[in-house]
Design a protein around this motif. Structure first.
Motif, short mmCIF file in Angstrom:
data_model
loop_
_atom_site.label_atom_id
_atom_site.label_comp_id
_atom_site.label_asym_id
_atom_site.label_seq_id
_atom_site.Cartn_x
_atom_site.Cartn_y
_atom_site.Cartn_z
N VAL A 16 -54.74 10.61 -33.91
CA VAL A 16 -55.96 10.86 -34.65
C VAL A 16 -56.16 10.23 -35.82
O VAL A 16 -57.38 10.30 -36.65
CB VAL A 16 -55.74 12.48 -35.01
CG1 VAL A 16 -56.05 13.32 -33.57
CG2 VAL A 16 -54.78 12.87 -35.66
N SER A 17 -55.12 9.55 -36.38
CA SER A 17 -55.14 8.74 -37.75
C SER A 17 -54.02 8.05 -37.81
O SER A 17 -52.86 8.24 -37.60
CB SER A 17 -55.39 9.65 -38.94
OG SER A 17 -54.13 10.57 -39.19
N GLU A 50 -63.06 8.69 -23.70
CA GLU A 50 -63.57 9.21 -24.89
C GLU A 50 -64.71 8.12 -25.12
O GLU A 50 -65.67 8.55 -25.85
CB GLU A 50 -62.68 9.18 -26.07
CG GLU A 50 -61.41 10.30 -25.79
CD GLU A 50 -60.35 10.37 -26.67
OE1 GLU A 50 -60.78 10.08 -28.06
OE2 GLU A 50 -59.30 10.47 -26.52
N GLU A 108 -71.98 13.55 -40.42
CA GLU A 108 -71.49 14.87 -40.98
C GLU A 108 -71.00 16.04 -39.89
O GLU A 108 -72.07 16.07 -39.09
CB GLU A 108 -72.09 15.61 -42.04
CG GLU A 108 -72.00 14.60 -43.41
CD GLU A 108 -73.00 15.18 -44.58
OE1 GLU A 108 -73.12 16.36 -44.29
OE2 GLU A 108 -72.95 14.36 -45.76
N PRO A 109 -70.05 16.47 -39.82
CA PRO A 109 -69.83 17.72 -38.94
C PRO A 109 -71.02 18.89 -39.19
O PRO A 109 -71.11 19.03 -40.18
CB PRO A 109 -68.62 18.12 -38.94
CG PRO A 109 -68.16 17.59 -40.42
CD PRO A 109 -68.82 16.34 -40.79
N ASP A 157 -70.42 13.24 -35.27
CA ASP A 157 -69.31 13.50 -35.95
C ASP A 157 -68.09 13.08 -34.94
O ASP A 157 -67.24 12.24 -35.24
CB ASP A 157 -69.11 14.75 -36.45
CG ASP A 157 -67.57 15.09 -36.93
OD1 ASP A 157 -67.24 14.40 -37.77
OD2 ASP A 157 -66.99 16.15 -36.27
N ILE A 158 -68.01 13.49 -33.62
CA ILE A 158 -67.17 13.34 -32.72
C ILE A 158 -67.10 11.82 -32.37
O ILE A 158 -66.07 11.26 -32.34
CB ILE A 158 -67.49 14.10 -31.32
CG1 ILE A 158 -67.02 15.72 -31.84
CG2 ILE A 158 -66.48 13.73 -30.27
CD1 ILE A 158 -67.47 16.56 -30.45
N TYR A 171 -68.08 9.41 -34.29
CA TYR A 171 -67.78 8.62 -35.43
C TYR A 171 -66.11 8.62 -35.34
O TYR A 171 -65.31 7.47 -35.75
CB TYR A 171 -68.25 9.21 -36.63
CG TYR A 171 -67.58 8.51 -38.07
CD1 TYR A 171 -68.24 7.39 -38.51
CD2 TYR A 171 -66.29 8.73 -38.62
CE1 TYR A 171 -68.04 6.67 -39.58
CE2 TYR A 171 -65.96 8.29 -39.71
CZ TYR A 171 -66.87 7.00 -40.27
OH TYR A 171 -66.29 6.32 -41.46
N ARG A 172 -65.24 9.73 -35.29
CA ARG A 172 -64.10 9.95 -35.13
C ARG A 172 -63.43 9.21 -34.13
O ARG A 172 -62.29 8.49 -34.26
CB ARG A 172 -63.58 11.48 -35.20
CG ARG A 172 -63.75 12.01 -36.64
CD ARG A 172 -63.25 13.34 -36.71
NE ARG A 172 -64.00 14.44 -36.06
CZ ARG A 172 -63.75 15.30 -34.82
NH1 ARG A 172 -62.60 14.95 -34.28
NH2 ARG A 172 -64.53 16.04 -34.33
N ASN A 222 -61.81 6.49 -36.39
CA ASN A 222 -60.34 6.86 -36.79
C ASN A 222 -59.62 6.39 -35.36
O ASN A 222 -58.25 6.02 -35.69
CB ASN A 222 -60.25 8.39 -36.67
CG ASN A 222 -60.97 8.69 -38.02
OD1 ASN A 222 -61.22 8.03 -38.67
ND2 ASN A 222 -61.38 10.06 -37.94
N LYS A 223 -59.91 6.28 -34.16
CA LYS A 223 -59.09 6.35 -32.80
C LYS A 223 -59.04 4.85 -32.56
O LYS A 223 -57.95 4.38 -31.93
CB LYS A 223 -59.57 7.25 -31.97
CG LYS A 223 -58.52 7.33 -30.75
CD LYS A 223 -58.63 8.64 -29.99
CE LYS A 223 -57.42 8.54 -29.00
NZ LYS A 223 -57.65 9.79 -28.03
#
Length: 473
Positions: A73-74, A365, A419-420, A436-437, A439-440, A444-445
């Motif tokens: 996740v990060s 994903e 933004e979430p 938001d999902i 973007y992450r 991030n992934k």
């Protein structure tokens, strides 16, 4: 020998910079500096949460276990980031680590016992504790409810679309099977012509050869225009009428679909004679019809198989979560799954650069990202417009662009779209989690980037993915 940080050294960490001297001294007295070798777990998800870790140097990666797979996740090398017993100050029994922290390089940490960290926070910041507890409990409940609703809506929508897409070829196969049963029954009846001995061995041999030729013609019949089909049917029907074959207009469409020409009909007449011409033509027409119907069934079943394959590609069933993929396969599978949600008035344009290499990625994903972007684009356009999906390469990154011709995103809300819980859709139509999902997942992934450019009539979401192995494993 145990190494400790001085109060002054602790103050250089952003988490502790606002503490007073006595507070820093208390933490410095009980905290220790520990090293972890590259490739080892600092702590593991599910184990009792006994320590609070603050990164002093090195690179670490945080992951969660989801359905048996470790999902990163990060990843960071920022000095002062923390993990471990981050919820120790909440009055929760049997607390465990909520994730796994792994040292990517040799790393050094300032480590505090969880009970010391918890007691210190509760004692020093009582009002903040009440606010944090309320926020934590409320947000956790909200995210659980909204997240489950979002997943159910997405699953329901995709299931409805897939069911709709499967229904068309399935219904076609059922219709063709029913018609095929009638044609086969007709062929059995016409076999009486052979059984009663009206055809000698030579004629029967010629008829069987013509039957085989009919099958080959039907299998390779060219596609004719409506005008060409009409003209050919007129010619065939006229020939049948001239030879006193009743119902020629009913037989002509099947014969034309099977690429039958006058010269081939003449061969039948020569083979069996005028007395047996009508039953022979009808028997061979049934042969062509059955071949065409079997072709329809094969096409329908192939379409069903293709939809099932697209569903498996989309969901990544039976596949490793992290794999090397062709991004075009993922985009096509997503479009197939969403076909029923895209109105007929929306034109789909695919501009794919097929020279792009495969990339290492979390395929399922990425499909979620494509679903969110395409769904937003379709929602923005309503019943008509142009959906453009384009792939290209920019230096060492692969670019996927999803564009629409909708009204655009207002400049004042554009900075907030990732933004979430922020959504521009009407109440009840969006949860604000899709982008938001996305973007992450991308940033991030996969260590990529996602951007948006928008003016009325031209909105483009650009997703940049590393061509080299940049995703988190």
């Amino acid at each position: 020998m145990t190494r400790r940080l001085t109060p002054g050294e602790l103050r250089t960490l952003f988490l502790f910079e606002a503490l007073d001297e006595s507070q820093l001294a208390r933490l410095a007295e009980v905290g220790e500096v520990e090293q972890r070798a590259a490739g080892t777990d600092v702590y593991s998800e599910g184990e009792p949460a006994t320590c609070f870790f603050v990164l002093l140097n090195g690179t670490v990666a945080m992951s969660r276990r989801i359905h048996g797979d470790d999902v990163e996740v990060s990843r960071t090398e920022q000095r002062g980031v923390y993990g471990g017993a981050t919820q120790a100050y909440f009055a929760l029994a049997d607390q465990v680590y909520m994730n796994t922290l792994r040292a990517i390089t040799d790393a050094e940490f300032f480590v505090l016992p969880a009970d010391v960290m918890a007691a210190s926070v509760r004692e020093w910041f009582p009002m903040a504790m009440h606010l944090l507890e309320g926020l934590f409990v409320g947000m956790r409940a909200s995210q659980t409810i909204v997240g489950e609703r979002e997943r159910l809506l997405a699953l329901g929508s995709l299931s409805a679309g897939l069911t709709h897409e499967l229904n068309n070829p399935a219904a076609a196969a059922v219709r063709a099977t029913s018609a095929l049963r009638d044609r086969v029954a007709g062929m059995r009846n016409k076999l009486a012509m052979i059984a009663d001995g009206r055809l000698d061995g030579t004629q029967l041999h010629d008829l069987v050869e013509l039957q085989e030729a009919a099958v080959k013609r039907a299998a390779t019949a060219p596609e004719l225009s409506a005008l060409e089909t009409s003209d050919a049917e007129d010619v065939i029907a006229g020939w049948l009428d001239d030879h006193d074959i009743t119902g020629g207009w009913d037989l002509a469409p099947t014969l034309v679909a099977g690429s039958v020409e006058i010269t081939w009909l003449e061969q039948i007449a020569d083979a069996v004679g005028e007395d047996n011409l009508e039953p022979a033509v009808r028997w061979l027409t049934y042969t062509i019809d059955t071949e065409l119907l079997m072709g329809e069934i094969e096409d329908a079943v192939t379409r069903i198989s293709g939809l099932v394959a697209a569903a498996k590609q989309y969901s990544q069933l039976d596949r490793a979560p992290y794999q090397t993929v062709d991004v075009h396969d993922l985009l096509i599978a997503t479009l197939t799954m969403m076909q029923a949600k895209i109105p007929p008035g929306i034109r789909k344009v695919k501009e794919f650069d097929r020279t792009l290499p495969k990339i290492p990625a979390y395929a399922a994903e990425l499909n979620q990202v494509w679903t969110n972007l395409i769904d937003n684009a379709v929602s923005a356009m309503g019943e008509s417009g142009t959906l453009t999906i384009r792939t290209s390469r920019e230096e060492d990154r692969l670019l996927v662009e999803v564009g629409d011709t909708g009204p655009g995103i207002a400049p004042e809300v554009r900075p907030r779209i990732f933004e979430p819980f922020f959504t521009t859709k009407p109440v009840g139509e969006g949860t604000g989690l899709g982008l938001d999902i996305s973007y992450r997942i991308i940033v991030n992934k996969h260590h990529g980037d996602i951007r948006v450019d928008s003016v009325p009539g031209d909105t483009r979401f650009r997703v940049y993915l590393p061509i080299t192995d940049g995703a988190s494993v």
